[in-house]
Design a protein around this motif. Structure first.
Motif, PDB file in Angstrom:
ATOM      1  N   UNK A  38       0.804  -1.225   0.000  1.00 28.58           N
ATOM      2  CA  UNK A  38       0.000   0.000   0.000  1.00 28.58           C
ATOM      3  C   UNK A  38       0.838   1.277   0.000  1.00 28.58           C
ATOM      4  N   UNK A  39       2.166   1.165   0.002  1.00 30.63           N
ATOM      5  CA  UNK A  39       3.011   2.341   0.166  1.00 30.63           C
ATOM      6  C   UNK A  39       3.576   2.834  -1.156  1.00 30.63           C
ATOM      7  N   UNK A  40       3.707   4.165  -1.267  1.00 34.68           N
ATOM      8  CA  UNK A  40       4.278   4.809  -2.447  1.00 34.68           C
ATOM      9  C   UNK A  40       5.633   5.406  -2.101  1.00 34.68           C
ATOM     10  N   UNK A  41       6.297   5.983  -3.095  1.00 34.15           N
ATOM     11  CA  UNK A  41       7.580   6.648  -2.856  1.00 34.15           C
ATOM     12  C   UNK A  41       7.409   7.795  -1.861  1.00 34.15           C
ATOM     13  N   UNK A  42       6.288   8.501  -1.966  1.00 31.74           N
ATOM     14  CA  UNK A  42       6.021   9.600  -1.030  1.00 31.74           C
ATOM     15  C   UNK A  42       5.877   9.063   0.391  1.00 31.74           C
ATOM     16  N   UNK A  43       5.132   7.970   0.550  1.00 35.10           N
ATOM     17  CA  UNK A  43       4.968   7.380   1.881  1.00 35.10           C
ATOM     18  C   UNK A  43       6.324   6.989   2.463  1.00 35.10           C
ATOM     19  N   UNK A  44       7.181   6.399   1.645  1.00 30.96           N
ATOM     20  CA  UNK A  44       8.486   5.953   2.120  1.00 30.96           C
ATOM     21  C   UNK A  44       9.360   7.146   2.525  1.00 30.96           C
ATOM     22  N   UNK A  45       9.322   8.201   1.724  1.00 31.11           N
ATOM     23  CA  UNK A  45      10.100   9.397   2.061  1.00 31.11           C
ATOM     24  C   UNK A  45       9.606  10.008   3.366  1.00 31.11           C
ATOM     25  N   UNK A  46       8.295  10.039   3.534  1.00 35.00           N
ATOM     26  CA  UNK A  46       7.718  10.568   4.773  1.00 35.00           C
ATOM     27  C   UNK A  46       8.134   9.716   5.964  1.00 35.00           C
ATOM     28  N   UNK A  47       8.116   8.386   5.784  1.00 37.90           N
ATOM     29  CA  UNK A  47       8.573   7.509   6.862  1.00 37.90           C
ATOM     30  C   UNK A  47      10.021   7.832   7.229  1.00 37.90           C
ATOM     31  N   UNK A  48      10.862   7.982   6.200  1.00 38.22           N
ATOM     32  CA  UNK A  48      12.268   8.256   6.457  1.00 38.22           C
ATOM     33  C   UNK A  48      12.470   9.569   7.191  1.00 38.22           C
ATOM     34  N   UNK A  49      11.841  10.633   6.700  1.00 36.99           N
ATOM     35  CA  UNK A  49      11.954  11.940   7.370  1.00 36.99           C
ATOM     36  C   UNK A  49      11.354  11.861   8.769  1.00 36.99           C
ATOM     37  N   UNK A  50      10.259  11.118   8.892  1.00 35.08           N
ATOM     38  CA  UNK A  50       9.583  11.016  10.178  1.00 35.08           C
ATOM     39  C   UNK A  50      10.423  10.386  11.256  1.00 35.08           C
ATOM     40  N   UNK A  51      11.239   9.407  10.898  1.00 39.40           N
ATOM     41  CA  UNK A  51      12.042   8.729  11.918  1.00 39.40           C
ATOM     42  C   UNK A  51      13.406   9.394  12.098  1.00 39.40           C
ATOM     43  N   UNK A  52      13.929  10.016  11.026  1.00 43.02           N
ATOM     44  CA  UNK A  52      15.262  10.626  11.144  1.00 43.02           C
ATOM     45  C   UNK A  52      15.205  11.901  11.974  1.00 43.02           C
TER      46      UNK A  52
END
Length: 502
Positions: A38-52
């Motif tokens: 269910x995840x897109x490139x945008x979702x993945x980038x948001x996850x990365x920024x969200x945890x970093x």
């Protein structure tokens, strides 16, 4: 179903038996063990920024500026970012080629072998667990501070062991349980919540950067790289006996070497982009979107970190910076408490996503290990409706919530660093091995300059590991010994690569 195995000369009993990429992908198609895409490139980038963007930028900036690097803290963030970028290029190749849950564990299993895969999986379980608990405790502290500002006070016994008279941190306990429920309900829900919180967090960081520009005093940057000093007690290179033993360095803070010491500390601020790789199996187009999510989130956060470091050390001289809340206190010192309150709010909100995504990463690694039989297969079945690994999510969520509630574990934060750096080394080795053993494998993204870049990545990761305290190496060694016992008593004999196992 038979399990494919690449030939390694020692058959199914080898400690270095590998699980083929094709079989790893087929395992993701079994209905009972499949995760929803269910995840897109945008979702993945948001996850990365969200945890970093979390504890590192809101806390560590002041500590390393005051104790290790001065205004050159910005260079320390650059150095740490370069180490992560080297590893990210290796992660991007694997995550797009082997779009399976488990991150470095799955990559190692497909390239180096079962025992190295177990070691890195066991390492990641500890890394993400400690990271989640440490950040949950930090979140609790920010929330209590905000509650105090409006006149709400918790009973001392429920404020946690870090507070005099406290025994149980009720806020961190509740936070982890709530996030556990969110993860059970589905990745898309997790992504939507994360996107909202990340928007708030990035807005706060931009406020720090833009507003802080008006309060910069040029003299605060002098000297940009303070003169090296030899500390009399703790906090410098003397805390890493490995460095002294192997290289004979005189322990120093500040100076050029102080920048590298600072980089090994602020590295904690970058931990998280590798978590993006654990969501590969739940990505719609992993071959295209995994590299974008991993590299994109790392680039965004590095730019923000460097900007914040320059602004904060320009607003207040590095010798006067607060260690516990440098961003907020810098604005207080400039006579703007409003901005300080906004930053504290942003930190509390922002740390929520850090906990969420670290918990996500841990459950996916645990799920992948159980699906391979190295941990009980009971934990590899997904929820019939939500298609999430609900069993390990609930188990680990409850354990971590208890740890966060009862334990003062800030001194263990460096274990998270060493665990991540070790994973970087394994992934870089795996890229080189796979290029030789499976040159025919379709690769949507190819790490450039192999083997030079992976070798440089390994050297850079080992260099930062050598800067960590000796106690960290000791604790890491103890955890690895426990892991070896579990593997030889359970994992090896129950592995699906054993004849007759499914």
């Amino acid at each position: 179903m038979s399990v494919d195995q690449q030939s390694n000369g020692n058959g199914n009993q080898s400690l270095f038996r590998t699980k083929s990429v094709e079989q790893s992908i087929r395992d993701t198609e079994e209905p009972e063990h499949a995760l929803r895409k269910s995840l897109s490139a945008w979702d993945l980038t948001v996850f990365g920024v969200g945890v970093i963007i979390g504890t590192g930028i809101f806390v560590l900036t002041g500590k390393v500026a005051k104790e290790n690097a001065g205004p050159a803290t910005a260079l320390a963030f650059v150095a740490a970012g370069i180490v992560c970028a080297l590893a990210a290029l290796c992660y991007a190749e694997f995550a797009s080629t082997v779009p399976v849950a488990g991150s470095a564990y799955t990559f190692a299993y497909a390239s180096i072998g079962e025992l190295p895969a177990w070691i890195i999986g066991w390492d990641l379980v500890l890394e993400f667990a400690l990271g989640t608990a440490v950040v949950a405790v930090g979140w609790s502290g920010y929330v209590r501070s905000l509650m105090d500002n409006i006149g709400w006070h918790l009973p001392a016994s429920l404020e946690g062991p870090d507070v005099p008279g406290g025994t149980f941190d009720i806020l961190s306990f509740i936070l982890v349980l709530v996030l556990t429920a969110v993860l059970v309900l589905g990745m898309k829900l997790s992504a939507r919540i994360t996107a909202l919180v990340v928007a708030i967090k990035v807005t706060v960081v931009m406020i720090v950067i833009v507003a802080g520009l008006f309060f910069i005093v040029g003299d605060n940057y002098k000297p940009f790289i303070p003169k090296a000093v030899t500390p009399e007690t703790g906090g410098g290179w003397e805390t890493s006996p490995l460095v002294q033993l192997m290289f004979g360095y005189e322990p120093t803070n500040f100076g050029v070497m102080g920048i590298f010491t600072a980089a090994s500390i602020v590295f904690f601020a970058f931990i998280g982009f590798d978590v993006v790789a654990t969501a590969a199996e739940e990505t719609k187009l992993p071959q295209r979107d995994m590299p974008r999510g991993i590299l994109g989130s790392l680039l965004i956060c590095t730019v923000l970190y460097v900007a914040v470091a320059l602004v904060v050390t320009g607003m207040e001289h590095y010798t006067k910076l607060s260690v516990s809340a440098p961003l907020a206190d810098a604005f207080k010192a400039a006579g703007h408490p409003f901005y300080a309150g906004v930053i504290s709010f942003g930190a509390a909100i922002g740390l929520t996503t850090v906990c969420l995504i670290l918990l996500l990463g841990q459950t996916r690694v645990f799920f992948a290990m159980s699906r391979d039989g190295l941990l009980p297969r009971f934990f590899s079945k997904t929820h019939p409706k939500f298609r999430t690994p609900y069993r390990p999510t609930i188990l680990l969520g409850v354990i971590i919530s208890i740890v966060a509630g009862f334990t003062s574990i800030n001194e263990l934060a460096t274990l998270v660093n060493i665990g991540t750096l070790f994973a970087f080394v394994v992934v870089a080795v795996g890229v080189m091995v796979m290029r030789r053993t499976r040159p025919d494998l379709p690769r949507a993204f190819r790490t450039p300059w192999v083997p030079v870049l992976p070798i440089v990545s390994i050297a850079a990761s080992l260099w930062l590991m050598l800067n960590l305290p000796g106690e960290t190496w000791l604790r890491f060694g103890v955890w690895m010994v426990i892991g070896m016992v579990v593997y030889f008593l359970y994992g090896r004999r129950n592995s699906r690569l054993n004849p007759g196992k499914r």
